[in-house]
Design a protein around this motif. Structure first.
Motif, PDB file in Angstrom:
ATOM      1  N   HIS A 116      12.104 -68.083  66.762  1.00 12.37           N
ATOM      2  CA  HIS A 116      13.392 -67.088  67.130  1.00 12.37           C
ATOM      3  C   HIS A 116      13.945 -67.364  68.599  1.00 12.37           C
ATOM      4  CE1 HIS A 116      13.984 -64.921  63.285  1.00 12.37           C
ATOM      5  NE2 HIS A 116      12.897 -65.442  62.876  1.00 12.37           N
ATOM      6  N   GLY A 117      13.330 -68.143  69.247  1.00 12.78           N
ATOM      7  CA  GLY A 117      13.596 -68.270  70.785  1.00 12.78           C
ATOM      8  C   GLY A 117      13.208 -67.148  71.589  1.00 12.78           C
ATOM      9  N   PHE A 118      12.036 -66.655  71.260  1.00 11.23           N
ATOM     10  CA  PHE A 118      11.423 -65.557  71.963  1.00 11.23           C
ATOM     11  C   PHE A 118       9.957 -66.185  72.708  1.00 11.23           C
ATOM     12  CE2 PHE A 118      13.347 -61.233  70.946  1.00 11.23           C
ATOM     13  CZ  PHE A 118      14.461 -61.744  70.324  1.00 11.23           C
ATOM     14  N   GLU A 119       9.971 -65.654  73.778  1.00  7.87           N
ATOM     15  CA  GLU A 119       8.592 -65.503  74.600  1.00  7.87           C
ATOM     16  C   GLU A 119       7.849 -64.510  74.125  1.00  7.87           C
ATOM     17  OE1 GLU A 119       7.482 -66.748  78.673  1.00  7.87           O
ATOM     18  OE2 GLU A 119       9.476 -67.543  78.277  1.00  7.87           O
ATOM     19  N   MET A 120       6.892 -64.674  73.373  1.00  9.88           N
ATOM     20  CA  MET A 120       6.045 -63.424  73.047  1.00  9.88           C
ATOM     21  C   MET A 120       5.332 -62.678  73.990  1.00  9.88           C
ATOM     22  SD  MET A 120       3.886 -62.689  69.580  1.00  9.88           S
ATOM     23  CE  MET A 120       2.012 -62.808  69.876  1.00  9.88           C
ATOM     24  N   ASP A 121       5.414 -61.352  74.298  1.00  9.73           N
ATOM     25  CA  ASP A 121       4.695 -60.724  75.242  1.00  9.73           C
ATOM     26  C   ASP A 121       3.583 -59.861  74.717  1.00  9.73           C
ATOM     27  OD1 ASP A 121       6.305 -61.278  77.461  1.00  9.73           O
ATOM     28  OD2 ASP A 121       7.410 -59.585  77.424  1.00  9.73           O
ATOM     29  N   ASP A 122       3.866 -59.506  73.512  1.00 13.34           N
ATOM     30  CA  ASP A 122       2.855 -58.533  72.893  1.00 13.34           C
ATOM     31  C   ASP A 122       3.392 -58.256  71.543  1.00 13.34           C
ATOM     32  OD1 ASP A 122       1.005 -56.661  72.559  1.00 13.34           O
ATOM     33  OD2 ASP A 122       1.948 -55.216  73.799  1.00 13.34           O
ATOM     34  N   HIS A 123       2.735 -57.797  70.858  1.00 13.21           N
ATOM     35  CA  HIS A 123       2.985 -57.377  69.354  1.00 13.21           C
ATOM     36  C   HIS A 123       2.211 -56.084  68.898  1.00 13.21           C
ATOM     37  CE1 HIS A 123      -0.419 -58.958  67.253  1.00 13.21           C
ATOM     38  NE2 HIS A 123      -0.703 -59.483  68.318  1.00 13.21           N
ATOM     39  N   SER A 124       2.756 -55.459  67.755  1.00 15.32           N
ATOM     40  CA  SER A 124       2.320 -54.311  67.226  1.00 15.32           C
ATOM     41  C   SER A 124       2.081 -54.513  65.692  1.00 15.32           C
ATOM     42  CB  SER A 124       3.075 -53.034  67.698  1.00 15.32           C
ATOM     43  OG  SER A 124       2.719 -51.796  66.687  1.00 15.32           O
ATOM     44  N   LEU A 125       1.015 -54.468  65.089  1.00 11.46           N
ATOM     45  CA  LEU A 125       0.975 -54.627  63.601  1.00 11.46           C
ATOM     46  C   LEU A 125       0.220 -53.476  63.302  1.00 11.46           C
ATOM     47  CD1 LEU A 125       0.923 -55.688  60.745  1.00 11.46           C
ATOM     48  CD2 LEU A 125      -0.676 -57.270  61.483  1.00 11.46           C
TER      49      LEU A 125
ATOM     50  N   ILE B  89      11.480 -58.427  65.684  1.00 10.80           N
ATOM     51  CA  ILE B  89      11.248 -59.101  67.142  1.00 10.80           C
ATOM     52  C   ILE B  89      11.969 -58.448  67.830  1.00 10.80           C
ATOM     53  CG2 ILE B  89      11.030 -61.072  68.644  1.00 10.80           C
ATOM     54  CD1 ILE B  89      10.906 -62.777  66.234  1.00 10.80           C
ATOM     55  N   VAL B  90      11.428 -57.755  68.929  1.00 13.76           N
ATOM     56  CA  VAL B  90      12.375 -57.033  69.912  1.00 13.76           C
ATOM     57  C   VAL B  90      12.378 -57.367  71.221  1.00 13.76           C
ATOM     58  CG1 VAL B  90      12.906 -54.752  70.890  1.00 13.76           C
ATOM     59  CG2 VAL B  90      11.840 -54.807  68.632  1.00 13.76           C
ATOM     60  N   CYS B  91      13.537 -57.906  71.747  1.00 11.92           N
ATOM     61  CA  CYS B  91      13.665 -58.199  73.121  1.00 11.92           C
ATOM     62  C   CYS B  91      13.366 -56.902  74.094  1.00 11.92           C
ATOM     63  CB  CYS B  91      14.995 -58.952  73.584  1.00 11.92           C
ATOM     64  SG  CYS B  91      15.002 -59.638  75.369  1.00 11.92           S
ATOM     65  N   MET B  92      12.554 -57.323  74.916  1.00 10.66           N
ATOM     66  CA  MET B  92      12.275 -56.253  75.933  1.00 10.66           C
ATOM     67  C   MET B  92      13.119 -55.992  77.036  1.00 10.66           C
ATOM     68  SD  MET B  92       9.162 -54.899  74.834  1.00 10.66           S
ATOM     69  CE  MET B  92       8.251 -54.180  76.091  1.00 10.66           C
ATOM     70  N   LYS B  96      17.577 -56.715  72.268  1.00 10.38           N
ATOM     71  CA  LYS B  96      18.029 -57.375  70.900  1.00 10.38           C
ATOM     72  C   LYS B  96      16.907 -57.291  70.037  1.00 10.38           C
ATOM     73  CE  LYS B  96      18.704 -61.925  70.806  1.00 10.38           C
ATOM     74  NZ  LYS B  96      19.049 -63.245  70.890  1.00 10.38           N
ATOM     75  N   GLU B  98      15.504 -58.956  66.392  1.00 11.76           N
ATOM     76  CA  GLU B  98      15.946 -60.139  65.155  1.00 11.76           C
ATOM     77  C   GLU B  98      14.867 -59.676  64.043  1.00 11.76           C
ATOM     78  OE1 GLU B  98      16.482 -63.873  66.023  1.00 11.76           O
ATOM     79  OE2 GLU B  98      17.763 -63.824  67.730  1.00 11.76           O
ATOM     80  N   ILE B 126       5.913 -55.440  64.610  1.00 11.40           N
ATOM     81  CA  ILE B 126       6.735 -55.641  65.890  1.00 11.40           C
ATOM     82  C   ILE B 126       6.230 -56.559  66.761  1.00 11.40           C
ATOM     83  CG2 ILE B 126       8.327 -54.466  67.456  1.00 11.40           C
ATOM     84  CD1 ILE B 126       7.642 -51.696  66.005  1.00 11.40           C
ATOM     85  N   ILE B 127       7.116 -57.638  67.006  1.00 10.76           N
ATOM     86  CA  ILE B 127       6.714 -58.578  68.056  1.00 10.76           C
ATOM     87  C   ILE B 127       7.526 -58.227  69.497  1.00 10.76           C
ATOM     88  CG2 ILE B 127       6.872 -60.965  68.944  1.00 10.76           C
ATOM     89  CD1 ILE B 127       6.366 -61.658  66.152  1.00 10.76           C
ATOM     90  N   TYR B 128       7.023 -57.940  70.441  1.00 14.52           N
ATOM     91  CA  TYR B 128       7.787 -57.646  71.585  1.00 14.52           C
ATOM     92  C   TYR B 128       7.670 -58.888  72.448  1.00 14.52           C
ATOM     93  CZ  TYR B 128       7.065 -52.784  70.259  1.00 14.52           C
ATOM     94  OH  TYR B 128       7.212 -51.721  69.638  1.00 14.52           O
ATOM     95  N   GLY B 129       8.866 -59.335  73.047  1.00 10.69           N
ATOM     96  CA  GLY B 129       9.040 -60.562  73.838  1.00 10.69           C
ATOM     97  C   GLY B 129      10.297 -60.715  74.749  1.00 10.69           C
ATOM     98  N   ARG B 130      10.617 -61.745  75.108  1.00  7.12           N
ATOM     99  CA  ARG B 130      11.780 -61.821  75.738  1.00  7.12           C
ATOM    100  C   ARG B 130      12.522 -63.185  75.375  1.00  7.12           C
ATOM    101  NH1 ARG B 130       8.830 -63.394  80.648  1.00  7.12           N
ATOM    102  NH2 ARG B 130       7.380 -63.513  79.159  1.00  7.12           N
ATOM    103  N   CYS B 131      14.152 -62.863  74.937  1.00  7.95           N
ATOM    104  CA  CYS B 131      14.646 -63.570  74.263  1.00  7.95           C
ATOM    105  C   CYS B 131      15.291 -64.782  75.100  1.00  7.95           C
ATOM    106  CB  CYS B 131      15.718 -63.257  73.421  1.00  7.95           C
ATOM    107  SG  CYS B 131      17.149 -62.619  74.419  1.00  7.95           S
ATOM    108  N   GLN B 132      15.710 -65.985  74.710  1.00  5.98           N
ATOM    109  CA  GLN B 132      16.297 -66.802  75.551  1.00  5.98           C
ATOM    110  C   GLN B 132      17.890 -66.817  75.821  1.00  5.98           C
ATOM    111  OE1 GLN B 132      14.004 -68.907  77.135  1.00  5.98           O
ATOM    112  NE2 GLN B 132      12.781 -67.274  76.543  1.00  5.98           N
TER     113      GLN B 132
END
Lengths: 142, 142
Positions: A116-125, B89-92, B96, B98, B126-132
């Motif tokens: 999805h074009g994201f750089e994953m920082d963290d996640h919560s499941l 997936i949430v952009c921190m 955004k 997705e 929930i995946i937290y990351g930074r989108c491009q």
DNA sequence: ATGTATGCAAAACATTTGCACCTGG
DNA sequence: CCAGGTGCAAATGTTTTGCATACAT
């Protein structure tokens, strides 16, 4: 000595911080809210203000000493970070929390973020369910 | 007719409920807070109280019409339930959101719950990351 | 009609902040 | 000593609730 962890975080080694860290290390209940910490300290006759508990937990989180989770229930819970990542299963009936780590899921998450074009920082499941503990009040099958 | 969904939920078909459901169906932003809904309604000159928005969203959730998520940020967000489960997936940086669905993860979750003696009701990933996204303010690589 | 829903304002929570005082290094 | 930390109370932001009024069926 434990207090090194506080010092390494760039924080002064004060009584409230030491007591809170100690409590997180020794508590049976690994997932505690700020209110929980405050009450547990009161029970031990440690007069630490609730505001301080919040401040310290937030600082510990920033320092990577603890992790904050947003489970359901309107309040955050904190957990000592023992270095090993894991996810949670929460019983909706009795509130019991169990931990797990699954390599397959971890890997897929990373791949999905990338897709999805994201750089994953963290996640919560968090898996919500009903446990089979004989002591759990919601034993009756739904 | 949409209002059937409200009726089927055992709720009277009232103006606030119809307007809120409509908004959820038509909004570009699929993940909205109660406050968001309230403001969007005001913008359309629909005078619906914030308390009603909360009540209606909660009822819709109970009826399975919408799903409530506890992303970070201190407030819940709601999303119309279109029947197909998915995770987020949430952009921190830009906020955004997705969606994705991964059969492998879903399957493992079910297995894990079982291994731990839980009956899975639901789960939240929930995946937290930074989108491009070029428009994302946090573009600079961390 | 009549049981529900709504709007408003107030209450209830979780969390944060301002400020005077205290304390660790 | 002095920057940083703490306690308290007040402020904030979100969500809930009580109650009189309005509305769907």
């Amino acid at each position: 000595m434990d207090n090194q962890e506080i010092r390494k975080a760039g924080l002064k080694v004060t009584l409230p911080r030491v007591k809170i860290l100690e409590l997180l290390e020794k508590s049976q209940q690994r997932h505690v809210s700020a209110e929980d910490v405050y009450r547990m300290l009161l029970d031990k006759d440690e007069e630490i203000g609730l505001a301080t508990v919040y401040r310290v937990l937030t600082q510990f989180e920033a320092a990577g000493l603890v992790t904050r989770h947003n489970f359901e229930g309107g309040h955050a819970v904190f957990e000592l970070d023992r270095g090993e990542h894991h996810d949670h299963i929460v019983c909706m009936t009795c509130g019991k929390v169990e931990e797990f780590m699954d390599a397959t899921i971890e890997k897929r998450q990373r791949e999905i973020a990338e897709e999805h074009g994201f750089e994953m920082d963290d996640h919560s499941l968090i898996i919500y369910g009903r446990c089979q503990d004989p002591k759990c009040p919601g034993r009756a099958k739904g």
